[in-house]
Write an enzyme that holds these catalytic residues in place. Structure first.
Site, mmCIF file in Angstrom:
data_model
loop_
_atom_site.group_PDB
_atom_site.id
_atom_site.type_symbol
_atom_site.label_atom_id
_atom_site.label_comp_id
_atom_site.label_asym_id
_atom_site.label_seq_id
_atom_site.Cartn_x
_atom_site.Cartn_y
_atom_site.Cartn_z
ATOM 1 N N HIS A 113 0.832 -1.204 0.000
ATOM 2 C CA HIS A 113 0.000 0.000 0.000
ATOM 3 C C HIS A 113 0.863 1.248 0.000
ATOM 4 O O HIS A 113 0.622 2.204 -0.761
ATOM 5 C CB HIS A 113 -0.926 -0.015 1.224
ATOM 6 C CG HIS A 113 -1.772 1.218 1.360
ATOM 7 N ND1 HIS A 113 -1.363 2.322 2.078
ATOM 8 C CD2 HIS A 113 -2.978 1.521 0.856
ATOM 9 C CE1 HIS A 113 -2.302 3.253 2.016
ATOM 10 N NE2 HIS A 113 -3.292 2.790 1.289
ATOM 11 N N ARG A 156 -9.148 0.650 -7.933
ATOM 12 C CA ARG A 156 -9.543 -0.238 -6.839
ATOM 13 C C ARG A 156 -10.561 0.457 -5.943
ATOM 14 O O ARG A 156 -10.219 1.380 -5.207
ATOM 15 C CB ARG A 156 -8.315 -0.619 -6.011
ATOM 16 C CG ARG A 156 -7.204 -1.310 -6.782
ATOM 17 C CD ARG A 156 -5.964 -1.414 -5.912
ATOM 18 N NE ARG A 156 -4.888 -2.195 -6.502
ATOM 19 C CZ ARG A 156 -3.936 -1.698 -7.267
ATOM 20 N NH1 ARG A 156 -3.932 -0.399 -7.554
ATOM 21 N NH2 ARG A 156 -2.993 -2.463 -7.760
ATOM 22 N N ARG A 185 -12.863 -1.747 -10.436
ATOM 23 C CA ARG A 185 -13.091 -3.069 -9.852
ATOM 24 C C ARG A 185 -13.960 -2.946 -8.612
ATOM 25 O O ARG A 185 -13.688 -2.120 -7.730
ATOM 26 C CB ARG A 185 -11.750 -3.709 -9.493
ATOM 27 C CG ARG A 185 -11.872 -5.159 -9.021
ATOM 28 C CD ARG A 185 -10.502 -5.754 -8.740
ATOM 29 N NE ARG A 185 -9.872 -5.164 -7.562
ATOM 30 C CZ ARG A 185 -8.614 -5.395 -7.195
ATOM 31 N NH1 ARG A 185 -7.854 -6.177 -7.937
ATOM 32 N NH2 ARG A 185 -8.118 -4.844 -6.111
ATOM 33 N N GLU A 201 -8.289 -14.436 -12.026
ATOM 34 C CA GLU A 201 -7.316 -14.547 -10.936
ATOM 35 C C GLU A 201 -7.228 -15.952 -10.371
ATOM 36 O O GLU A 201 -6.396 -16.221 -9.506
ATOM 37 C CB GLU A 201 -7.699 -13.590 -9.798
ATOM 38 C CG GLU A 201 -7.767 -12.134 -10.228
ATOM 39 C CD GLU A 201 -8.520 -11.293 -9.223
ATOM 40 O OE1 GLU A 201 -7.877 -10.553 -8.463
ATOM 41 O OE2 GLU A 201 -9.760 -11.382 -9.185
ATOM 42 N N GLY A 260 -5.301 -10.671 -13.066
ATOM 43 C CA GLY A 260 -4.715 -10.199 -11.821
ATOM 44 C C GLY A 260 -3.589 -11.159 -11.461
ATOM 45 O O GLY A 260 -3.814 -12.203 -10.838
ATOM 46 N N THR A 261 -2.381 -10.834 -11.876
ATOM 47 C CA THR A 261 -1.286 -11.816 -11.803
ATOM 48 C C THR A 261 -0.825 -12.096 -10.387
ATOM 49 O O THR A 261 -0.270 -13.165 -10.129
ATOM 50 C CB THR A 261 -0.091 -11.346 -12.650
ATOM 51 O OG1 THR A 261 0.224 -9.991 -12.313
ATOM 52 C CG2 THR A 261 -0.419 -11.430 -14.126
ATOM 53 N N ASN A 262 -1.005 -11.160 -9.464
ATOM 54 C CA ASN A 262 -0.587 -11.437 -8.087
ATOM 55 C C ASN A 262 -1.359 -12.628 -7.526
ATOM 56 O O ASN A 262 -0.784 -13.577 -6.982
ATOM 57 C CB ASN A 262 -0.789 -10.210 -7.203
ATOM 58 C CG ASN A 262 0.206 -9.112 -7.507
ATOM 59 O OD1 ASN A 262 1.238 -9.346 -8.115
ATOM 60 N ND2 ASN A 262 -0.110 -7.900 -7.089
ATOM 61 N N ASP A 263 -2.690 -12.569 -7.663
ATOM 62 C CA ASP A 263 -3.502 -13.678 -7.172
ATOM 63 C C ASP A 263 -3.346 -14.914 -8.044
ATOM 64 O O ASP A 263 -3.203 -16.031 -7.538
ATOM 65 C CB ASP A 263 -4.980 -13.267 -7.113
ATOM 66 C CG ASP A 263 -5.311 -12.512 -5.838
ATOM 67 O OD1 ASP A 263 -4.554 -12.648 -4.863
ATOM 68 O OD2 ASP A 263 -6.312 -11.779 -5.814
ATOM 69 N N CYS A 297 -3.627 -6.182 -15.295
ATOM 70 C CA CYS A 297 -3.501 -5.028 -14.403
ATOM 71 C C CYS A 297 -2.688 -5.360 -13.159
ATOM 72 O O CYS A 297 -2.618 -4.569 -12.225
ATOM 73 C CB CYS A 297 -4.869 -4.484 -14.006
ATOM 74 S SG CYS A 297 -5.977 -5.684 -13.253
#
Length: 758
Positions: free
Chosen positions: A398, A495, A542, A638, A660-663, A710
C-alpha cells in the site's frame, strides 16, 4: 439574420457563432479545405427562448445541486421538453431552410453540429457536451437544430458548467450546418506531440466516418511523423473491425463490419499522409499553437472538419531544471539505514513516527511519516508528508503504490526505521536509491515537494503510439490528475476498496451509521474524480475486493469472520454475492454516474470462479437498472478455475477479462505472496502461469473479447513481450511505470512488424 455563412465567420465572432463555428470559419478564411456550410447563430437561440417566454423557467429548471443525480436528471428532462416542444418562429424556420436549399439541390445530406459559446476554449474544451447529427436532410433539419439547442442542458453539460463556474444563463449555443463528407477514411491529427509539444505529427486513421475514431469504437492505424523531415518514424496498422458509414437506403449513420480484405489493410497512402502533414503545418502556423484536428478523405480530397487547441502539452522547463546537476551531498552525510526505493524523488523533513492511527493528527505539512506499514486510513496524512519510510512492505505494498501515485518519495522494507529513527529527527529520504541520511538537503539543492518530482519517468519522454493499449492503475482518487498526465490510454484498474477502506468503517457499519445514500455518494465522489480526469478515456473500476483482515482494522471490523488465510476466503465477488444489498449500493453508484454522462466507466468483477458467478453479478447489474448490453463490463481472471472456464464466462456476455497476476500466480503455484518463507518461489513468469494466460487470450481473441493485465507483472519487460506477442488488448501499469511499459510495448511491436516482413 438567423444564419451566417462560414466563409464570413472569424475567431472574433466567438460570442455569435460559438467555438466550433469560429474555428471552421478561420480555417475556411485561411484557404484550407473545409466543407461549405452556415451557422444558425447563438443570437437566434437566445431570441427563440426569450420571445417564446421560456427563458426564465429554463434557467430556473437547471438551477439545481449537480451532485444530486435525481435533480440533475429532472433538470435535463424539463429543459429538453421546454425547448423541443416550443415551435420555432416561421421566419426563422424559413431562413434556415432557404440557406440549406442554397447549398445544393435540396436533397443534400448535412451534418448538424452544436457550437456553444463556451466550447473549444484553451481552459475549458467542453468537448462532447453537446449534440451532433449526421446525414440530415431538409425534413428533419429544424428539429435537429432544436435538439442541438436542447443539448446545452444535458446532464453532463449542466454538471460540467457548474464545475467550471460558467453560469447557465450566460452560455448560448449556435448550430453549424455543413455539407456531409461521405468519408471513405477519416480520423484525427495532432500537429505536435500532445504531451511534450515535440515536433511530431501524430495521425490516427480508420475506414468510414470519423465518429468511430473519436468515440473509440475502433482501433485506428497510427502514424508518427517527424515534422522537420516528413519521415514516418513509426507506423502501426491496426485490425479495424467496424466502421461508421451512411446507410444508402435510410441516410442514417450506421455501424458496419469492415470487409475482411480491409481490416488489416493500411488506411492512408503516402500521398495522403503527405497531404495531411502539409495541412497540419498550415493549421498550426495559422493559429500559432499546436492543434487537434479532425479530418476526412472523400473522392481523393482531404477535408478539415474541426480544429481545437491542444491543452495537454506539459511545460518542460521544470523537468529540465530537475536534471541540472543535483549530485551534491546532503548536509550531514551520515547514512542511517536503507530499504527498497519504492517511489522516486528526494525530500527532507522531520520524522513523525506513527504507531497508531490517532498519531496521524501529529503529521504536519512536510513531515516524514515513519511507520511499520501504511493503511488506507493514512492517506490524508500521506498527502501532507514530504516522504514515507516503512519497516515492512515491497513494491506492491500500500505504501509503495499510494506514494508513487501521490508522487511522494518513499522507502519500504527498511526492517527497523521505527526503532532506528527518533521523533522530530531531521532526515533526507532518497526514494530512488532507497537510503535515509541524517540532516536536511543542502540549501542550494531544491527540496522536492510531494507530487512534483519532475525527475520521475512519468511523462518525461514522448509517448510512443502502439497498437497494444497501455493503461494505468489508480488506487486513490487524489492521484487521478497525475495518472492522467502520463498520457495512458485509460485506467485499467481503479480499486474501489481503497475508497471504502478510507471511510474508516466497514461498509455495513457505515451504512448503518450514515445511511445508504451517504455510502453511494462517497463511492460516486471518488470514482467521478478519476472518470472526470480521464474523460473520454475509459476507466475500469473493480468492485469491492478487500480480505477480511483489512476490514477487521476498521470500525465494525469485530463483526468480520476470523479466517486462517483471508486471501483464500471471504473476498471479491464471493462477498458481494453473499451481501447483495451492499453490492447493489456499489452498482447504484455506477448507475448514477452513467446517468450523469460518465460513459467512460467500465465495471469489473474480481475473483470470479466460473460463469455462474458472472451470471449472478450480471443479474445484480440489471436489478439496479444497468443494461449490460449498453455498458462495458468484465471480470478479473485470478483463479485457475476462471481461466480454465473462460469459455463459459465469455458466454455470459462480458466485454473484457483482465489478469490479476498477483492472485493468479499464488493460486497456480500454491505460494502465499505475503509469506517470506516461500516468497522466493513466487514467479509470475513461471511456464504454468504463462500457459494459463496464453490459453485464455487465445479463447478471448476467438470470441472477440478484449484481454488485459492489471497486475504488477505487467510492468516486467519479459511479461510485456509474452503478452504482446500473444495479442493481448491492453496492459495496465502503475503510474511510475507507464512510460517504461510504453517503450517495451513499442519495441516488441516493432520487432513483430520486422519479423513479418523479413
Amino acid at each position: 439574420m438567423a444564419v451566417a455563412w462560414l466563409e464570413d465567420v472569424r475567431s472574433t465572432d466567438l460570442g455569435t457563432v460559438g467555438g466550433k463555428a469560429a474555428s471552421l470559419g478561420e480555417l475556411t478564411g485561411a484557404g484550407l479545405p473545409v466543407p461549405p456550410g452556415f451557422v444558425v447563430t447563438a443570437g437566434t437561440y437566445r431570441t427563440f427562448i426569450e420571445e417564446a417566454g421560456i427563458d426564465e423557467e429554463l434557467f430556473s429548471a437547471v438551477d439545481v445541486d449537480s451532485e444530486d443525480s435525481e435533480a440533475l436528471e429532472a433538470a435535463h428532462d424539463r429543459a429538453h421538453e421546454l425547448i423541443v416542444e416550443t415551435e420555432v418562429p416561421e421566419n426563422v424556420r424559413e431562413e434556415i431552410v432557404e440557406a440549406y436549399r442554397s447549398m445544393g439541390d435540396g436533397k443534400t445530406f448535412v451534418a448538424v453540429r452544436s457550437s456553444a459559446t463556451a466550447e473549444d476554449l484553451p481552459d475549458a474544451s467542453f468537448a462532447g457536451q453537446q449534440e451532433t447529427f449526421l446525414n440530415v436532410t431538409e425534413d428533419d433539419l429544424v428539429e435537429r437544430v432544436k435538439e442541438c439547442w436542447a443539448s446545452l442542458f444535458s446532464q453532463r453539460a449542466i454538471y460540467y458548467r457548474n464545475q467550471k463556474g460558467f453560469p447557465h444563463d450566460e452560455v448560448d449555443i449556435a448550430v453549424v450546418v455543413q455539407t456531409m463528407v461521405d468519408a471513405e477514411k477519416s480520423g484525427v491529427m495532432f500537429t505536435s506531440h500532445p504531451s511534450t509539444g515535440d515536433p511530431r505529427i501524430i495521425i490516427e486513421a480508420a475506414w468510414g466516418l470519423g465518429e468511430a475514431v473519436v468515440a473509440g469504437a475502433v482501433s485506428p492505424d497510427n502514424y508518427v511523423v517527424d515534422r522537420t523531415t516528413g519521415e514516418v518514424e513509426t507506423m502501426t496498422v491496426a485490425t479495424k473491425k467496424v466502421m461508421h458509414v451512411k446507410d444508402d437506403e435510410t441516410g442514417e449513420t450506421v455501424e458496419r463490419d469492415v470487409p475482411e480484405d480491409k481490416r488489416d489493410q493500411q488506411v492512408l497512402t503516402q500521398a495522403e499522409i503527405d497531404r495531411l502533414i502539409e495541412l497540419g503545418k498550415r493549421v498550426e502556423d495559422h493559429y500559432g499553437e499546436p492543434q487537434d484536428v479532425e479530418w476526412a478523405v472523400a473522392g481523393g480530397e482531404v477535408y478539415m472538419l474541426q480544429s481545437r487547441p491542444i491543452t495537454t502539452i506539459e511545460d518542460g522547463e521544470s523537468a529540465a531544471a530537475a536534471d541540472d546537476g543535483d549530485d551534491e551531498e546532503a548536509e550531514g552525510d551520515d547514512h542511517l539505514l536503507s530499504g527498497l526505493g519504492a517511489s522516486p524523488g528526494t525530500a527532507s523533513g522531520a520524522v513523525r513516527i506513527v504507531t497508531k492511527l490517532d498519531h496521524l493528527d501529529q503529521v504536519s505539512e512536510g513531515d516524514v511519516i515513519v511507520t511499520e506499514m501504511t493503511m488506507p486510513d493514512m492517506v490524508p496524512a500521506m498527502k501532507r508528508a514530504a516522504a514515507i519510510v516503512t519497516d515492512e512492505g515491497g513494491m506492491t505494498s500500500h505504501a509503495a503504490i499510494v506514494s508513487r501515485e501521490l508522487g511522494v518519495p518513499a522507502i519500504v522494507g527498511t526492517g527497523g526505521a521505527t526503532h532506528t529513527l527518533e521523533d522530530g529527527q531531521v532526515i533526507t529520504v532518497d526514494g530512488e536509491m532507497g537510503t535515509v541520511r541524517e540532516g536536511a538537503l543542502a540549501t542550494e539543492e531544491p527540496v522536492v515537494e510531494p507530487g512534483t518530482d519532475d525527475s520521475a519517468p512519468v511523462g518525461s519522454k514522448p509517448k510512443p503510439v502502439t497498437a497494444t493499449e497501455v493503461k494505468v492503475n489508480v488506487s486513490i482518487p487524489d492521484a487521478a490528475e497525475r495518472a492522467a498526465d502520463t498520457g495512458a490510454d485509460g485506467v485499467g484498474l481503479l480499486r474501489i476498496e481503497h475508497l471504502v477502506l478510507s471511510l474508516g468503517k466497514t461498509p455495513e457499519r457505515y451504512i448503518r451509521d450514515e445511511g445508504a445514500e451517504a455510502y453511494v455518494k462517497e463511492l460516486m465522489d471518488g470514482v467521478r474524480t478519476v472518470a472526470e480526469a480521464f474523460y473520454p478515456r475509459p476507466v475500469r473500476v473493480r468492485t469491492l475486493d478487500a480480505p477480511t483482515d483489512e476490514f477487521r482494522q476498521l470500525e465494525g471490523g469485530e463483526e468480520e469472520p476470523h479466517e486462517h488465510n483471508p486471501m483464500l476466503g471471504y473476498r471479491g465477488i464471493r462477498r458481494s454475492l453473499d451481501r447483495p444489498e451492499v453490492f447493489e449500493h456499489e452498482l447504484e453508484a455506477f448507475k448514477r454516474l452513467y446517468e450523469m454522462g460518465y460513459e467512460n466507466l467500465e465495471i469489473m468483477f474480481p475473483l470470479v470462479t466460473d460463469g455462474s458467478d458472472v451470471a449472478a453479478a450480471r443479474e445484480h447489474m440489471e436489478a439496479v437498472g444497468i443494461d449490460p448490453e449498453k455498458r462495458d463490463w468484465g471480470v478479473m481472471i485470478e483463479t485457475p478455475a476462471s481461466a480454465m472456464g473462460v469459455e463459459d464466462i465469455v458466454d455470459e456476455g462480458v466485454d473484457f477479462v483482465s489478469f490479476g497476476t498477483n492472485d493468479l500466480t499464488q493460486y497456480v503455484l500454491a505460494v502465499d505472496r505475503n509469506n517470506e518463507h516461500v516468497s522466493d518461489r513466487f514467479d509470475e513468469l513461471h511456464p504454468a502461469v504463462l500457459d494459463i494466460m496464453g490459453d485464455t487470450i487465445d479463447v478471448c481473441r476467438a470470441a472477440g473479447v478484449d484481454t488485459s493485465i492489471c497486475g504488477q507483472a505487467g510492468s516486467h519487460p519479459d511479461m510485456v513481450e509474452f503478452l504482446v506477442r500473444k495479442g493481448i488488448t491492453s496492459i495496465s501499469a502503475n503510474i511510475d511505470a507507464v512510460a517504461d511499459v510504453l517503450e517495451s510495448v513499442d519495441r516488441v511491436e516493432e520487432r513483430l512488424i520486422l519479423d513479418a516482413v523479413r
